[in-house]
Scaffold this active site. Structure first.
Site, mmCIF file in Angstrom:
data_model
loop_
_atom_site.group_PDB
_atom_site.id
_atom_site.type_symbol
_atom_site.label_atom_id
_atom_site.label_comp_id
_atom_site.label_asym_id
_atom_site.label_seq_id
_atom_site.Cartn_x
_atom_site.Cartn_y
_atom_site.Cartn_z
ATOM 1 N N GLY A 1 14.218 -57.460 4.407
ATOM 2 C CA GLY A 1 15.139 -56.717 5.270
ATOM 3 C C GLY A 1 14.479 -56.510 6.611
ATOM 4 C CB SER B 1 7.851 -60.963 5.092
ATOM 5 O OG SER B 1 8.696 -61.262 3.998
ATOM 6 C CE LYS B 2 12.102 -61.765 11.726
ATOM 7 N NZ LYS B 2 11.993 -62.926 12.562
ATOM 8 N NE ARG B 3 9.521 -63.327 1.200
ATOM 9 C CZ ARG B 3 8.987 -62.680 0.189
ATOM 10 N NH1 ARG B 3 9.717 -62.392 -0.857
ATOM 11 N NH2 ARG B 3 7.726 -62.325 0.206
#
Ligand code: GLU
Length: 472
Positions: free
Chosen positions: A252, A248-250
């Site tokens: 990167g 996920s975006k977490r």
């Protein structure tokens, strides 16, 4: 569009609800490579029937990402919203053939049924009350209710397939209810459109994420009911972040174009994605031609693949070193333009690329290194105090006079090196005592590749100008 099944045909079928993410790009890559490997065709299909969630921006972002990765389709893009006539046609055919039927159950009735089933601790499912059966009397259709169309799924037996990645998978038909294929407003549903498209487009191999495993038995039953050939299916395991959680975006960047922005080369991203769940012995670095020649579905791991940014960075550094200087020059100029550096006519960015490409891991680092060649730096007061002592400034002036004597057309690293050495000899200094202040003056930092090459690339005029203003 051809329904021929003699040639391998794969497809990438994204729903345009966001950017092209890493998982989607890998699915596209594997589908593309499989078609290439077998001399087949690769189809791009945009699954945009979910009007509320699909956007033209997302369509553009998907095209942009695929173009950047050079995953060009041989056919398409097809848009499902342009094929609604066809879905309606097939629904009518199924109704006529008795493989689908109208269901008039209202939302309230469905909710009540669900509540009863849940109260009995049963799995909520359609109870088949409008399903025609031999000898069964159906209720009278209520007036004013627009019916949905349901697929008459086989009630007994099993439906299975030899998954090209995961091996044999099967479901009990009793587990699958008569799902809706057209809503009350006539719009077709997701599984139905996929099936009609895979059939019409002659898809022989469906390679997609394993979040679709539960759709596959429904799709196979539908295809059989239509008398259509059933393609082979391969479901790719999902990609996990470095911490083992779903990517996920977490973790990167997850959008492919974010990698472009962050300074990655498409060949590095492709090489990285190719190894994400697939292997060819211990080979880590290979071209797309090589990948296509090797690619098969037997060497895809059934377990989840873990994303590793360090490895991607390592591959990027590798491809940067191999990269043509002119191409890197273009990337430097493009990136500096993004930062508002307009005039990059001189010095030659290709020479800067040659100086730095062994030392950087991304194009952004390369552009950062090139920046002071175009925009005179402002070394910090600390750097100045530390390195630009009276003695250093005097040596720099001495050097400037020697550089002045070199013809502009002969301003080579060798000529610069000779001037540096002459200055050292005249002043009784060691190289760092001159080279470090010179770097601070020219680039705003005490480290750089070989200083004679830096000076030669920066050019006579600009070098002298910067030395002249150094003491100010
Ligand atoms: N449109 C689906 C998605 O974006 C993929 C459908 C398929 O590959 O069958 O997840």
């Amino acid at each position: 569009m051809s329904a021929s099944t003699s040639v391998v045909k794969t497809r990438f079928a994204p729903s345009p609800t966001g950017y092209l993410h890493i998982g989607g790009a890998r699915t596209a890559l594997f589908s593309w490579a499989y078609a290439r490997r077998h001399g087949g065709r690769f189809v791009l299909r945009i699954e945009d029937t979910d009007i509320a969630r699909s956007t033209p921006d997302a369509v553009r972002a998907i095209f942009e990402g695929m173009r950047w990765l050079r995953l060009d389709p041989d056919e398409g893009p097809y848009f499902q919203t342009q094929r609604l006539w066809r879905y309606k046609e097939v629904i009518q055919q199924m109704l006529a053939a008795g493989t689908a039927y109208y269901c008039y159950m209202s939302k309230e009735e469905l909710d009540a049924l669900r509540a009863e089933q849940e109260a009995r601790k049963e799995k909520p499912r359609y109870d088949g009350r409008w399903r025609p059966e031999p000898g069964k009397t159906l209720p009278t259709p209520p007036s004013g209710v627009q019916p949905v169309v349901r697929f008459k799924n086989p009630k007994t037996g099993k439906v299975g397939w030899q998954d090209l990645v995961k091996g044999w998978i099967e479901f009990d038909n009793a587990e699958l209810d008569d799902f809706v294929i057209a809503r009350a407003d006539g719009t077709p549903t997701y599984n139905f459109c996929v099936v009609v498209d895979d059939w019409d487009m002659g898809i022989t191999h469906v390679i997609r994420g394993d979040d679709h495993v539960n759709n596959t038995p429904r799709q196979i039953n539908l295809l059989r009911a239509l008398g259509a050939p059933v393609p082979a299916y391969g479901h790719l395991s999902m990609i996990l972040g470095p911490d083992g959680a779903k990517l996920s975006k977490r973790h990167g960047a997850v959008s492919v174009m974010q990698y472009e922005e962050d300074g990655y080369l498409p060949e590095a991203v492709l090489n990285y994605l190719a190894r994400l769940g697939w292997s060819h012995g211990d080979d880590e670095i290979f071209s797309m031609e090589q990948f296509v020649a090797w690619f098969d579905l037997d060497h895809i791991t059934a377990s989840a693949a873990q994303f590793n940014t360090e490895k991607l960075l390592w591959l990027n550094a590798h491809y940067l070193k191999q990269c043509d200087d002119e191409r890197l020059a273009h990337e430097i100029r493009r990136r500096l333009a993004r930062e508002g550096v307009i005039d990059t006519a001189r010095p030659d960015a290709a020479r800067i690329a040659a100086l730095y490409k062994e030392r950087v891991k991304t194009l952004n680092e390369l552009a950062d290194a090139a920046h002071p060649f175009y925009v005179p730096p402002h070394p910090s007061p600390e750097l100045k105090a530390q390195h630009l002592t009276a003695e250093a400034l005097a040596a720099l002036n001495d050097l400037a006079q020697r550089l002045q004597c070199i013809e502009a057309s002969e301003f080579s690293p060798e000529a610069v090196s000779a001037a540096l050495k002459a200055t050292l000899a005249a002043r009784g200094l060691k190289m760092p005592q001159l080279a470090i202040p010179l770097r601070v003056v020219l680039l705003g930092q005490p480290q750089s590749p070989a200083i004679d090459r830096i000076v030669a690339v920066l050019g006579k005029e600009e070098t002298l100008r910067r030395i002249e203003t150094a003491g100010q």
